[in-house]
Design an enzyme around this catalytic site. Structure first.
Site, PDB file in Angstrom:
ATOM      1  N   CYS A  10      13.885  10.694   6.360  1.00 31.62           N
ATOM      2  CA  CYS A  10      13.910  10.812   7.567  1.00 31.62           C
ATOM      3  C   CYS A  10      15.317  10.722   8.255  1.00 31.62           C
ATOM      4  O   CYS A  10      15.432  11.125   9.645  1.00 31.62           O
ATOM      5  CB  CYS A  10      13.456   9.301   8.011  1.00 31.62           C
ATOM      6  SG  CYS A  10      13.959   7.882   7.102  1.00 31.62           S
ATOM      7  N   LYS A  24       0.810  -1.135  -0.143  1.00 29.80           N
ATOM      8  CA  LYS A  24       0.095  -0.056   0.005  1.00 29.80           C
ATOM      9  C   LYS A  24       0.932   1.349  -0.006  1.00 29.80           C
ATOM     10  O   LYS A  24       1.306   1.760   1.049  1.00 29.80           O
ATOM     11  CB  LYS A  24      -0.773  -0.076   1.422  1.00 29.80           C
ATOM     12  CG  LYS A  24      -2.194   0.619   1.250  1.00 29.80           C
ATOM     13  CD  LYS A  24      -2.406   1.959   0.657  1.00 29.80           C
ATOM     14  CE  LYS A  24      -1.852   2.904   1.804  1.00 29.80           C
ATOM     15  NZ  LYS A  24      -1.589   4.362   1.142  1.00 29.80           N
ATOM     16  N   GLU A  59       9.406   2.219  10.963  1.00 30.73           N
ATOM     17  CA  GLU A  59      10.475   3.098  10.638  1.00 30.73           C
ATOM     18  C   GLU A  59       9.792   4.356  10.546  1.00 30.73           C
ATOM     19  O   GLU A  59       9.151   4.878   9.478  1.00 30.73           O
ATOM     20  CB  GLU A  59      11.222   2.654   9.352  1.00 30.73           C
ATOM     21  CG  GLU A  59      12.648   3.365   9.413  1.00 30.73           C
ATOM     22  CD  GLU A  59      12.668   4.762   8.634  1.00 30.73           C
ATOM     23  OE1 GLU A  59      12.444   4.595   7.233  1.00 30.73           O
ATOM     24  OE2 GLU A  59      12.757   5.703   9.483  1.00 30.73           O
ATOM     25  N   GLU A  68       9.587  17.341  14.109  1.00 27.56           N
ATOM     26  CA  GLU A  68      10.028  16.853  12.769  1.00 27.56           C
ATOM     27  C   GLU A  68       9.344  17.877  11.576  1.00 27.56           C
ATOM     28  O   GLU A  68       8.092  17.913  11.803  1.00 27.56           O
ATOM     29  CB  GLU A  68       9.791  15.470  12.640  1.00 27.56           C
ATOM     30  CG  GLU A  68      10.164  15.261  11.129  1.00 27.56           C
ATOM     31  CD  GLU A  68      10.064  13.564  10.812  1.00 27.56           C
ATOM     32  OE1 GLU A  68       8.732  13.343  10.867  1.00 27.56           O
ATOM     33  OE2 GLU A  68      10.851  12.955  10.334  1.00 27.56           O
TER      34      GLU A  68
END
Ligand code: TXE
Length: 480
Positions: free
Chosen positions: A283, A174, A249, A384
């Site tokens: 990331c 997905k 993750e 973030e």
């Protein structure tokens, strides 16, 4: 009229959603529709899981050498369509074509080739004991749900598909609804090479509608997820309640720690690249730059000069070194953080706004931005942003640098820049992150453990860590 039309890939063929619903996939650099995409829902996911289950027995019994050859054929198939994948990824993400050619597509090919080899050279344990012998077996888990994000679409999807298939599982993928195109091309490669139907399945759609069903599906015993920490919490809660194999993750707010004795020119280049690669949408990006105070002014100016030297433009233009962000919505989010940085006392040293070039007006462009003078504990320096915004902060001692690096809820990656070997090893050992680079960044050996700690995720993938994650290890103890 969209340039592409993407359907789900289930049981070896392309299908529209059972509902007939579709969604538009915009081209972020040009503000137009790139693809019309089937909008998957629970019933489409159920069909894909059923196909994966039915194919599972045959695939699990397929000899390892044959599974390895299938992975090599997928790698060959991507390579044969290299430019098509590169252009699609550049248009769908907004990143420069040059970056897709240098990183994203070669790494997708490498992921399949690496695990085609890793599974052939797998070594399992044998433990003789007094009066008995133990040996370890590796068995597939079953159907894996593979959920991937928009920043490195085919790079990260292939990082999941390759080991999952190599170890005898079947998959339902997905991909992010924001960047579905390269996953659709991968499905077409799978169709072209004739991989047994149901081994690889792909359902497009939105997280809550398609992703959530995949995570909670009772016939999907394993989930590998890469995405934001907030979504990771939802996925983790759902999967853990069903004792599924789970790899998360997630996000990061990584520190690049620069000591005054570093190789200045190489460090400016390395730290700027760490902060702004892929428009800061990785990331692993080093979005917080901690600099030993004597070097602060010079280093900050060096980063600003690097940022100003980027060529912001059409991702398909070979001269472009800095593309658009992945969407207008994400650009607005990043822009909001720059406004917050100013409110929190930050000084914009470079960037901080949309480019002035009117030719770029329709796209999700934003200048690479360097912010100084922020308190290290402020929101801009601890949340973030996932965009081209780096904050620069001074430190006076090694202990203070490590404490600053660790003073965030994330623990994914980091980098240390010094020519003092002992200090490099000490700092690398004390920074709370899953990965740390010394005098380099994003140098990757696919055998090493990859993943984060704290709010950056759970589990490790890479090399045998992937082989172990995507399989059930079983011990047999035989009385002698
Ligand atoms: O991620 P999401 P998004 C960070 C970054 C970014 C934020 C959100 O800060 O701004 O995450 O980005 C699927 N059940 N990273 O929106 O929402 C979704 O469809 C199951 C860091 O892209 O996490 C997509 O396929 N699946 C990250 C995938 O999860 C669900 C890279 C990721 O979407 C779901 C990207 C649900 N309930 C963003 N909701 C990294 N670590 O590299 C969504 N999804």
């Amino acid at each position: 009229m969209a340039d592409f039309s993407l359907d789900h890939f289930i049981d070896g063929a392309f299908h529209p959603s059972l509902s007939g619903r579709r969604f538009d996939d915009p081209e972020p650099a040009r503000g137009r529709v790139l693809a019309s995409v089937a909008r998957g829902a629970a019933d489409d996911v159920d069909r894909a899981v059923q196909a994966a289950q039915e194919a599972g027995r045959g695939w699990a019994l397929t000899p390892v050498a044959e599974r390895s050859r299938w992975l090599s054929r997928i790698a060959d198939g991507i390579e044969a369509r290299f430019e098509e994948f590169a252009a699609a990824e550049a248009r769908d993400t907004g990143k420069p074509l040059s970056l897709c050619r240098a990183v994203d597509i070669p790494r997708a090919v490498a992921n399949f080739r690496f695990f085609a080899g890793a599974v052939l050279h797998d070594e399992l344990g044998c433990h003789p004991m007094e009066g008995a012998l133990n040996y370890t077996l590796r068995r597939p888990v079953g159907v894996f749900g593979l959920i991937s994000p928009w920043n490195l679409p085919i790079y990260l999807l292939s990082w999941k598909v390759a080991p999952a298939l190599a170890t005898g599982n079947t998959v339902v993928c997905k991909p992010s609804e924001v960047t579905p195109l390269s996953a659709g091309l991968l499905a077409d490669v799978v169709r072209e090479i004739g991989l047994p139907p149901g081994v690889f399945n792909l359902v497009h759609g939105f997280g809550p509608e398609a992703g959530q069903r995949l995570v909670e599906h009772p016939d999907v015993p394993g989930i590998s997820f890469t995405g934001g920490t907030a979504t990771g919490k939802i996925v983790g809660a759902t999967a853990s309640a069903q004792f599924k194999k789970l790899s998360l993750e997630l996000g990061g707010k990584n520190a690049s720690i620069v000591f005054a004795d570093c190789d200045l020119e190489a460090t400016i280049e390395g730290v700027a690249r760490a902060g702004f690669a892929n428009q800061g949408q990785i990331c692993l990006c080093g979005s917080r730059v901690l600099v030993e105070r004597p070097l602060l002014e010079r280093f900050t100016e060096g980063l600003a000069a690097w940022a100003r030297a980027r060529v912001i433009g059409d991702p398909l233009d070979p001269a472009t070194t800095f593309g658009s962000l992945v969407s207008l919505a994400h650009r607005d989010k990043v822009e909001g953080y720059v406004a917050l940085a100013k409110e929190e006392g930050g000084r914009i040293v470079a960037g901080g706004r949309r480019p002035e070039d009117p030719a770029l007006g329709e796209g999700a462009f934003f200048e690479p931005t360097v912010v100084a003078d922020l308190p290290p504990g402020c929101r801009t320096a601890t949340e973030e942003i996932f965009g081209p915004v780096i904050t620069v902060h001074p430190f006076d001692t090694e202990e203070e640098a490590v404490a600053l690096a660790n003073a965030v809820r994330y623990g994914l990656a980091g980098s240390v820049w010094t020519q003092n070997l002992g200090r490099a090893h000490r700092v690398a050992a004390n920074v709370e992150s899953g990965m740390i680079w010394v005098n380099c960044w994003l140098l990757r050996d696919l055998r090493v453990p990859f993943g984060g700690m704290k709010d950056s995720g759970v589990g490790r993938e890479g090399g045998r860590h992937s082989l172990d994650f995507y399989s059930e290890l079983r011990n047999v103890c035989v009385k002698l």
